[in-house]
Design an enzyme around this catalytic site. Structure first.
Site, short mmCIF file in Angstrom:
data_model
loop_
_atom_site.label_atom_id
_atom_site.label_comp_id
_atom_site.label_asym_id
_atom_site.label_seq_id
_atom_site.Cartn_x
_atom_site.Cartn_y
_atom_site.Cartn_z
N THR A 38 -7.15 10.30 12.66
CA THR A 38 -6.63 11.51 13.32
C THR A 38 -7.78 12.38 13.81
O THR A 38 -7.77 12.88 14.95
CB THR A 38 -5.77 12.32 12.32
OG1 THR A 38 -4.81 11.44 11.75
CG2 THR A 38 -5.09 13.49 12.99
N MET A 94 1.23 3.45 2.44
CA MET A 94 2.06 3.51 3.65
C MET A 94 3.11 2.41 3.67
O MET A 94 4.21 2.61 4.17
CB MET A 94 1.17 3.44 4.90
CG MET A 94 0.63 4.78 5.35
SD MET A 94 1.91 6.04 5.50
CE MET A 94 2.95 5.34 6.79
N HIS A 101 -8.67 14.25 2.78
CA HIS A 101 -7.75 13.19 2.34
C HIS A 101 -8.00 12.85 0.87
O HIS A 101 -9.04 13.19 0.32
CB HIS A 101 -7.94 11.92 3.19
CG HIS A 101 -7.32 12.02 4.55
ND1 HIS A 101 -7.96 12.64 5.61
CD2 HIS A 101 -6.11 11.60 5.03
CE1 HIS A 101 -7.16 12.59 6.67
NE2 HIS A 101 -6.04 11.97 6.35
N HIS A 102 -7.05 12.12 0.33
CA HIS A 102 -7.08 11.62 -1.06
C HIS A 102 -8.34 10.81 -1.37
O HIS A 102 -8.97 10.26 -0.46
CB HIS A 102 -5.83 10.77 -1.31
CG HIS A 102 -5.59 9.71 -0.28
ND1 HIS A 102 -6.05 8.43 -0.40
CD2 HIS A 102 -5.00 9.75 0.96
CE1 HIS A 102 -5.71 7.71 0.66
NE2 HIS A 102 -5.07 8.51 1.52
N LYS A 144 -8.98 7.04 0.09
CA LYS A 144 -9.13 6.69 1.51
C LYS A 144 -10.48 6.01 1.73
O LYS A 144 -11.51 6.48 1.25
CB LYS A 144 -8.99 7.94 2.39
CG LYS A 144 -9.00 7.60 3.88
CD LYS A 144 -8.45 8.74 4.72
CE LYS A 144 -8.53 8.45 6.21
NZ LYS A 144 -7.78 7.26 6.64
N GLY A 191 -0.95 1.20 12.85
CA GLY A 191 -1.22 2.48 12.20
C GLY A 191 -2.55 2.51 11.50
O GLY A 191 -3.05 3.57 11.14
N THR A 192 -3.13 1.35 11.31
CA THR A 192 -4.40 1.22 10.58
C THR A 192 -5.53 1.97 11.29
O THR A 192 -5.60 1.96 12.52
CB THR A 192 -4.75 -0.28 10.46
OG1 THR A 192 -3.67 -0.91 9.77
CG2 THR A 192 -6.02 -0.50 9.71
N ASN A 213 -2.17 8.60 13.94
CA ASN A 213 -1.26 9.46 13.19
C ASN A 213 0.10 9.46 13.87
O ASN A 213 0.22 9.80 15.04
CB ASN A 213 -1.81 10.90 13.11
CG ASN A 213 -1.15 11.68 12.01
OD1 ASN A 213 0.06 11.76 11.96
ND2 ASN A 213 -1.95 12.24 11.11
N GLY A 236 0.81 -1.22 0.00
CA GLY A 236 0.00 0.00 0.00
C GLY A 236 0.84 1.27 0.00
O GLY A 236 2.09 1.22 0.00
N1 LIG Z 1 -1.42 6.07 11.66
C1 LIG Z 1 -0.90 6.78 10.66
O1 LIG Z 1 0.00 7.63 10.86
C2 LIG Z 1 -1.41 6.55 9.28
C3 LIG Z 1 -2.38 5.62 9.08
N2 LIG Z 1 -2.80 5.31 7.84
C4 LIG Z 1 -3.75 4.21 7.73
O2 LIG Z 1 -3.06 3.06 7.25
C5 LIG Z 1 -3.96 2.24 6.54
C6 LIG Z 1 -3.38 1.93 5.15
O3 LIG Z 1 -3.34 3.11 4.39
P1 LIG Z 1 -2.79 3.09 2.89
O4 LIG Z 1 -1.40 2.55 2.84
O5 LIG Z 1 -3.06 4.43 2.33
O6 LIG Z 1 -3.77 2.02 2.21
P2 LIG Z 1 -3.59 1.15 0.92
O7 LIG Z 1 -4.96 0.76 0.47
O8 LIG Z 1 -2.68 1.85 -0.05
O9 LIG Z 1 -2.81 -0.15 1.41
C7 LIG Z 1 -3.41 -1.13 2.21
C8 LIG Z 1 -2.50 -2.35 2.25
O10 LIG Z 1 -3.09 -3.29 3.12
C9 LIG Z 1 -3.23 -4.54 2.44
N3 LIG Z 1 -4.48 -5.18 2.86
C10 LIG Z 1 -5.73 -4.71 2.72
N4 LIG Z 1 -6.63 -5.59 3.21
C11 LIG Z 1 -5.90 -6.64 3.66
C12 LIG Z 1 -6.24 -7.89 4.26
N5 LIG Z 1 -7.52 -8.22 4.52
N6 LIG Z 1 -5.25 -8.74 4.57
C13 LIG Z 1 -3.94 -8.41 4.32
N7 LIG Z 1 -3.57 -7.25 3.74
C14 LIG Z 1 -4.53 -6.39 3.42
C15 LIG Z 1 -3.26 -4.21 0.97
O11 LIG Z 1 -2.83 -5.37 0.29
P3 LIG Z 1 -3.23 -5.65 -1.25
O12 LIG Z 1 -2.49 -4.60 -2.02
O13 LIG Z 1 -2.78 -7.03 -1.47
O14 LIG Z 1 -4.73 -5.46 -1.31
C16 LIG Z 1 -2.29 -3.04 0.90
O15 LIG Z 1 -0.97 -3.51 0.86
C17 LIG Z 1 -5.29 2.99 6.49
O16 LIG Z 1 -6.11 2.50 7.54
C18 LIG Z 1 -4.88 4.42 6.76
O17 LIG Z 1 -5.90 5.22 7.31
C19 LIG Z 1 -2.30 5.94 6.75
C20 LIG Z 1 -1.36 6.91 6.89
C21 LIG Z 1 -0.82 7.29 8.16
O1 LIG Z 2 -5.45 7.14 5.03
C1 LIG Z 2 -4.57 8.03 5.07
O2 LIG Z 2 -3.96 8.39 4.06
C2 LIG Z 2 -4.26 8.64 6.37
N1 LIG Z 2 -4.79 8.10 7.43
C3 LIG Z 2 -4.60 8.49 8.78
C4 LIG Z 2 -5.92 8.89 9.39
O3 LIG Z 2 -6.94 8.24 9.09
O4 LIG Z 2 -5.93 9.83 10.18
C5 LIG Z 2 -3.48 9.47 8.97
C6 LIG Z 2 -3.22 10.40 7.84
O5 LIG Z 2 -4.05 11.52 7.94
C7 LIG Z 2 -3.30 9.75 6.47
#
Ligand SMILES: NC(=O)C1=CN([C@@H]2O[C@H](COP(=O)(O)OP(=O)(O)OC[C@H]3O[C@@H](n4cnc5c(N)ncnc54)[C@H](OP(=O)(O)O)[C@@H]3O)[C@@H](O)[C@H]2O)C=CC1
Ligand SMILES: O=C(O)C1=N[C@H](C(=O)O)C[C@H](O)C1
Length: 244
Positions: free
Chosen positions: A143, A14, A132-133, A136, A75-76, A101, A12
């Site tokens: 956050t 992140m 957000h994008h 999302k 972080g999810t 966050n 993904g």
């Molecule tokens: N706490 C923080 O600071 C931040 C938190 N986030 C959060 O992180 C999470 C991911 O964001 P982002 O990277 O943008 O999302 P993406 O959709 O780009 O990536 C998600 C990833 O998770 C995998 N995935 C999804 N479902 C499953 C599953 N059931 N089993 C295993 N793997 C799975 C996907 O795999 P596949 O490609 O194979 O589907 C992909 O690699 C979100 O919840 C977001 O809100 C994001 C930014 C900052």
């Molecule tokens: O999904 C995102 O991209 C992000 N998710 C986090 C959230 O849900 O707050 C953190 C950040 O804002 C980016």
């Protein structure tokens, strides 16, 4: 300190940011785990598990971390309040950092929001706005959910004080409501504003992310910090030393 990391959600946005930051900081990605992969083997491979995947598998990841005696960085986002409450009970049985966050700037925003809410009180109408994008999946953002928790705590309001958007003949705004507005579009990485609107003045606290590396570096800092900590769920403010 060099860590071996089991990374859930590696494909993904992140996931890529964590892989890049880990390389720069001298950490090793011991396993990448995405849909269809062997979760158990992935969880066993590293010294620490980092999860940026889907809210649907947080429970499975916590169980695997516990079974394999690994600290966990979550972080999810996107859990309901009820889901999160149950997950926190399980996560407290291992060393775990959980933050919606991981950026330093947003964790300062959390602290500033608490202080501003305490000082300004009910006379200042408080609204949270996030953008957000378009990709999302969850709203409000994790956050924003934390910002709301902080405001509700300081104002001693229950969760039903949060008003998600407005439409129709809404009537005049009451002092006991907290507005929540989620915007989605384009490639915005993550913007959050807390607005305090009084009669005669308005204060806005805003954070804008322009690079996912801020979240990735924060998550890796949490992963370094959690090693050797007692069981329990910690937030990023604790990791940064902003709270005891
Ligand atoms: N706490 C923080 O600071 C931040 C938190 N986030 C959060 O992180 C999470 C991911 O964001 P982002 O990277 O943008 O999302 P993406 O959709 O780009 O990536 C998600 C990833 O998770 C995998 N995935 C999804 N479902 C499953 C599953 N059931 N089993 C295993 N793997 C799975 C996907 O795999 P596949 O490609 O194979 O589907 C992909 O690699 C979100 O919840 C977001 O809100 C994001 C930014 C900052
Ligand atoms: O999904 C995102 O991209 C992000 N998710 C986090 C959230 O849900 O707050 C953190 C950040 O804002 C980016």
């Amino acid at each position: 300190m060099s860590l071996r990391i089991s990374l859930f959600g590696s494909n993904g946005r992140m996931g890529h940011a964590i892989i890049n930051a880990a390389q720069q900081l001298g950490h090793t990605i011991a396993a990448t785990v995405d849909l269809g992969d062997d979760f158990d083997a992935g969880a066993k491979a590293g010294d620490v598990i980092i999860d940026f995947s889907s809210h649907k598998i947080t429970g499975d990841i916590i169980r695997l971390a516990a079974a394999n005696n690994k600290p966990l960085i979550i972080g999810t986002t996107g859990h309901t309040d009820t889901e999160k409450k149950a997950l926190l009970v399980e996560a407290a049985k291992i060393p775990c950092v959980w933050s919606g966050n991981y950026s330093i700037g947003v964790n300062l925003l959390f602290a500033l929001t608490r202080r501003a809410t305490a000082v300004l009180g009910a006379d200042y109408d408080t609204e949270v706005i996030e953008m957000h994008h378009r990709f999302k999946k969850d709203a409000p953002s994790g956050t924003a959910a934390r910002l709301l928790e902080i405001i509700l705590e300081e104002r001693k309001l229950a969760a039903d004080a949060v008003r998600h958007g407005r439409e129709g003949i809404t009537g005049e705004r009451t002092q006991s409501e907290i507005g929540m507005h989620s915007l989605r579009g384009g490639d915005v990485i993550g913007d959050h504003t807390v607005m305090f609107a009084g009669l005669g003045e308005r204060i806005e606290l805003t954070h804008k992310a322009s690079d996912r590396a801020i979240f990735a570096r924060g998550a890796l800092r949490a992963a370094e910090w959690i090693t050797g900590q007692p069981n329990g769920v910690y937030d990023m403010q604790r990791v940064l030393g902003l709270t005891a």
